[in-house]
Design an enzyme around this catalytic site. Sequence first.
Site, mmCIF file in Angstrom:
data_model
loop_
_atom_site.group_PDB
_atom_site.id
_atom_site.type_symbol
_atom_site.label_atom_id
_atom_site.label_comp_id
_atom_site.label_asym_id
_atom_site.label_seq_id
_atom_site.Cartn_x
_atom_site.Cartn_y
_atom_site.Cartn_z
ATOM 1 N N TYR A 1 11.398 -29.353 -5.627
ATOM 2 C CA TYR A 1 12.991 -28.844 -5.852
ATOM 3 C C TYR A 1 13.167 -27.674 -4.596
ATOM 4 C CZ TYR A 1 17.063 -25.656 -7.481
ATOM 5 O OH TYR A 1 17.834 -25.206 -7.736
ATOM 6 N N ASP B 1 6.605 -24.016 -0.087
ATOM 7 C CA ASP B 1 7.843 -23.413 -0.680
ATOM 8 C C ASP B 1 6.854 -23.097 -2.062
ATOM 9 O OD1 ASP B 1 9.368 -22.751 -2.647
ATOM 10 O OD2 ASP B 1 10.828 -24.278 -2.498
ATOM 11 N N LYS C 1 10.738 -16.023 -7.462
ATOM 12 C CA LYS C 1 10.631 -15.401 -9.000
ATOM 13 C C LYS C 1 9.451 -14.170 -8.820
ATOM 14 C CE LYS C 1 12.323 -20.043 -9.183
ATOM 15 N NZ LYS C 1 11.937 -21.221 -9.300
HETATM 16 C C1 LIG Z 1 13.179 -21.424 -8.784
HETATM 17 C C2 LIG Z 1 13.157 -22.334 -7.202
HETATM 18 C C3 LIG Z 1 13.223 -22.156 -5.867
HETATM 19 C C4 LIG Z 1 15.021 -21.769 -5.762
HETATM 20 O O1 LIG Z 1 14.765 -20.586 -6.062
HETATM 21 P P1 LIG Z 1 15.691 -19.809 -6.456
HETATM 22 O O2 LIG Z 1 15.647 -18.625 -7.049
HETATM 23 O O3 LIG Z 1 16.623 -20.605 -8.055
HETATM 24 O O4 LIG Z 1 17.245 -20.228 -5.731
HETATM 25 C C5 LIG Z 1 13.004 -22.632 -4.530
HETATM 26 N N1 LIG Z 1 12.044 -23.794 -4.502
HETATM 27 C C6 LIG Z 1 11.273 -23.536 -5.744
HETATM 28 C C7 LIG Z 1 9.735 -24.350 -5.896
HETATM 29 C C8 LIG Z 1 11.668 -23.077 -6.908
HETATM 30 O O5 LIG Z 1 10.649 -23.358 -7.932
#
Ligand SMILES: *Cc1c(COP(=O)(O)O)cnc(C)c1O
Length: 429
Positions: free
Chosen positions: A145, A240, A268
């Site tokens: 994701y 990511d 995060k």
């Molecule tokens: C949480 C997450 C996102 C999206 O981040 P948001 O701050 O919710 O937009 C993208 N990539 C990864 C791997 C994530 O865990």
Amino acid sequence: MMSRTKSEQLFATALRYIPGGVNSPVRAFLAVGGQPFFVDKAKGARIWDVDGNEYVDYVGTWGPAILGHAHPRIIKAVQSAAANGTSFGIPNPFEVTMARLICSLVPSVQKVRMCNSGTESTMSAIRLARGFTKRDKIIKFDGCYHGHADSLLVKAGSGALSFGHPDSAGVPAAFTEHTIVLPFNEPAAVTAAFKANPGRIAGIIIEPVPGNAGLYLPKPGYLEFLREIAKSNDALLIFDEVMTGFRLARGGAQERFGITPDLTCFGKVIGGGLPVGAFGGRAEIMDCLAPLGPVYQAGTLSGNPIAMAAGIAALEELAATDAYAKLEQLGQALESGLKHAASAAGIPVQFNRCGSMFCAYFSGEPVHNLADAMKSDRERFKRYFHGMLNQGFYLAPSQFEAGFLSTAHTETDIEKTVQAVRKVLRQLG
Ligand SMILES: *Cc1c(COP(=O)(O)O)cnc(C)c1O
């Protein structure tokens, strides 16, 4: 049974004014049934709901709370920054401190741009990779994701080499036709995709340790393979690390696995609980961004002083302490406890863990990718989730989400958790 009357009343009102009653879908508890509780306050490894129930928290606001909730250093930084104004829209010194800090902790990042969410960071990194390489196609992996930007909300097509399909209504098929979706942990699929699209693939975006379909790990050599095939095709490797960054090690998954990506996305942990994202990488790539280069990217609140102050406090605290050793120890204790509890109860569980991230799949077979994860027993997970919640332990409300430890968890918390797991699994039988 705990009383959750006030939460129920709030949710009833929320349903009238907020779609589904929530501002992000997983919070609605649809995957486990029942209703979400509303949080009154949180401190350390604990949260209290508006009815006064206390929970040991293994969600940690989905990753950011790596130091536990309301960490004194972060709260102090936020309070003193806020006293000087909440937003300026022109440079502030915190932005420079933050950028230097990220570049020093993550050596592959020579320059970095701040934004406001993980979604923004991946969306912008993809645009940058396309602008830099002057190519359109992106490879992503099923089960990874990367936020809710159009071109990344894509699921696998029927054949491994077919185009992905939009994974949401409202995303035109044309927006996803340049996204190639492949199974995770299968090198041959990537080789075939490069072969079928010579000179057209801008980059590969990947969660180095996917934590958005539960949690599974890259097989040995897989990340090295991706590094190599991207390089030999003049495509960019984009990690990511919104979830893994500053969590799996000071320098994220790339430090833990010894891989140097071209671009990295953050979110995060980097915001200390405030809305922050960032993306960075090699200077020659980053310098393609406006105002230096032709790739447009911007944000009114990007580099916000309060968010920067919170993030700096979190990263400095993590860098100054033995946080990662402690998280590893706690993770090991939880892993061995849960594995024993599952085998004592005779329930097949795959416990996957990487540092302070974990997932217990109710499945008899090892989980290496999304297809494996989908074999788990979701009905059993539902009962396990509610059993644990009623014992005062808050796990992510879906079989397909990771759990998170913080430095505020203690050995005693883990022991109590394992005891509760034993009890709940025995009842599941
Ligand atoms: C949480 C997450 C996102 C999206 O981040 P948001 O701050 O919710 O937009 C993208 N990539 C990864 C791997 C994530 O865990």
